[in-house]
Design an enzyme around this catalytic site. Structure first.
Site, PDB file in Angstrom:
ATOM      1  N   CYS A 136       0.856  -1.176   0.000  1.00 11.03           N
ATOM      2  CA  CYS A 136       0.000   0.000   0.000  1.00 11.03           C
ATOM      3  C   CYS A 136       0.897   1.233   0.000  1.00 11.03           C
ATOM      4  O   CYS A 136       1.871   1.273   0.755  1.00 11.03           O
ATOM      5  CB  CYS A 136      -0.879  -0.014   1.254  1.00 11.03           C
ATOM      6  N   HIS A 178      -9.153  -3.529  -2.315  1.00 11.65           N
ATOM      7  CA  HIS A 178      -8.225  -2.756  -1.485  1.00 11.65           C
ATOM      8  C   HIS A 178      -8.666  -1.283  -1.442  1.00 11.65           C
ATOM      9  O   HIS A 178      -8.677  -0.655  -0.383  1.00 11.65           O
ATOM     10  CB  HIS A 178      -6.821  -2.900  -2.107  1.00 11.65           C
ATOM     11  N   GLU A 179      -9.069  -0.760  -2.595  1.00 13.69           N
ATOM     12  CA  GLU A 179      -9.465   0.659  -2.672  1.00 13.69           C
ATOM     13  C   GLU A 179     -10.793   0.925  -1.971  1.00 13.69           C
ATOM     14  O   GLU A 179     -10.944   1.937  -1.293  1.00 13.69           O
ATOM     15  CB  GLU A 179      -9.561   1.094  -4.139  1.00 13.69           C
ATOM     16  N   HIS A 182     -10.114   1.430   1.509  1.00 14.85           N
ATOM     17  CA  HIS A 182      -9.608   2.772   1.826  1.00 14.85           C
ATOM     18  C   HIS A 182     -10.757   3.768   1.996  1.00 14.85           C
ATOM     19  O   HIS A 182     -10.733   4.607   2.883  1.00 14.85           O
ATOM     20  CB  HIS A 182      -8.688   3.285   0.713  1.00 14.85           C
TER      21      HIS A 182
HETATM   22 ZN   LIG Z   1      -3.570   1.187  -0.074  1.00 15.83          ZN
END
Ligand SMILES: [Zn+2]
Length: 212
Positions: A136, A178-179, A182
């Site tokens: 990341c 993953h996004e 976030h």
């Molecule tokens: Zn990340």
């Protein structure tokens, strides 16, 4: 992972064939020197980009982003800036929260194309999941294993407000999961196994002290 198009104009000729390199100290390997300069320039650009990306410990990375309401000039400028940062940082994806902006959007580089996904909605297809290493841009060089669904559908909008519908699998599916995390204030450190989390925390703690 880092296939930039970087066109350099050096503005001078590489061919020094007419010259005699017979003076001590003048017979450099010119090409090697230029490669070295290019790499140094890319590294400098990467450092500048990373300095603009929020790092672990920053509270904004733990906040939930809000829906985007206006597809305006400002949004276009933001997504352009984020796309540039993503490439300079040698990443394949970047969420708005990572640049301190609590809006539901991310940019990602997928199959040779830069994409912007605004107000993304993720649907998992199938039951298959797999564990693989993830890094990341907000966690420096640390990588850790994370389990993700193999096939997902992503719906959202591009920067102009046009509907986007993507059926993704494998690495692309992993990246968008993953996004989405976030945008909900979650990071891979929350998703990995306990041993990997302990290991990552041990690497992160000294850095947090140093950056205070
Ligand atoms: Zn990340």
């Amino acid at each position: 992972m880092s296939d930039h198009d970087h066109d350099h104009e050096h503005g001078h000729d590489h061919d020094h064939g007419d010259h005699d390199h017979d003076h001590a100290g003048h017979d450099h390997e010119n090409d090697q020197e230029h490669d070295h300069d290019d790499r140094a320039e890319l590294q400098a650009r990467r450092r500048v980009a990373l300095s603009q990306i929020r790092q672990y410990g920053d509270p904004v990375l733990r906040m939930r982003a809000n829906e985007v309401e206006a597809f305006d000039e400002e949004l276009a400028r933001l997504t352009e800036r984020m796309t540039g940062l993503m490439h300079d940082a040698e990443g394949v994806v970047l969420a708005a929260t990572q640049v301190g902006i609590l809006r539901r959007l991310f940019v990602f580089h997928d199959e040779g194309e830069d994409r912007v996904i605004v107000n993304p909605v993720l649907t998992v297809r199938g039951k298959e999941s797999e564990v693989d290493e993830e890094g990341c841009l907000s966690l420096g060089p640390i990588r850790m294993p994370v389990e993700r669904a193999v096939e997902v559908t992503l719906d959202g909008f591009d920067a102009e407000g046009k509907a986007v519908h993507l059926e993704l699998e494998g690495m692309s599916a992993r990246v968008v999961q993953h996004e989405l995390d976030h945008l909900d204030g979650k990071m891979i450190i929350d998703r990995t196994d306990p041993d990997s989390r302990r290991e990552a925390m041990a690497q992160l703690r000294p850095r947090l002290v140093l950056t205070r």
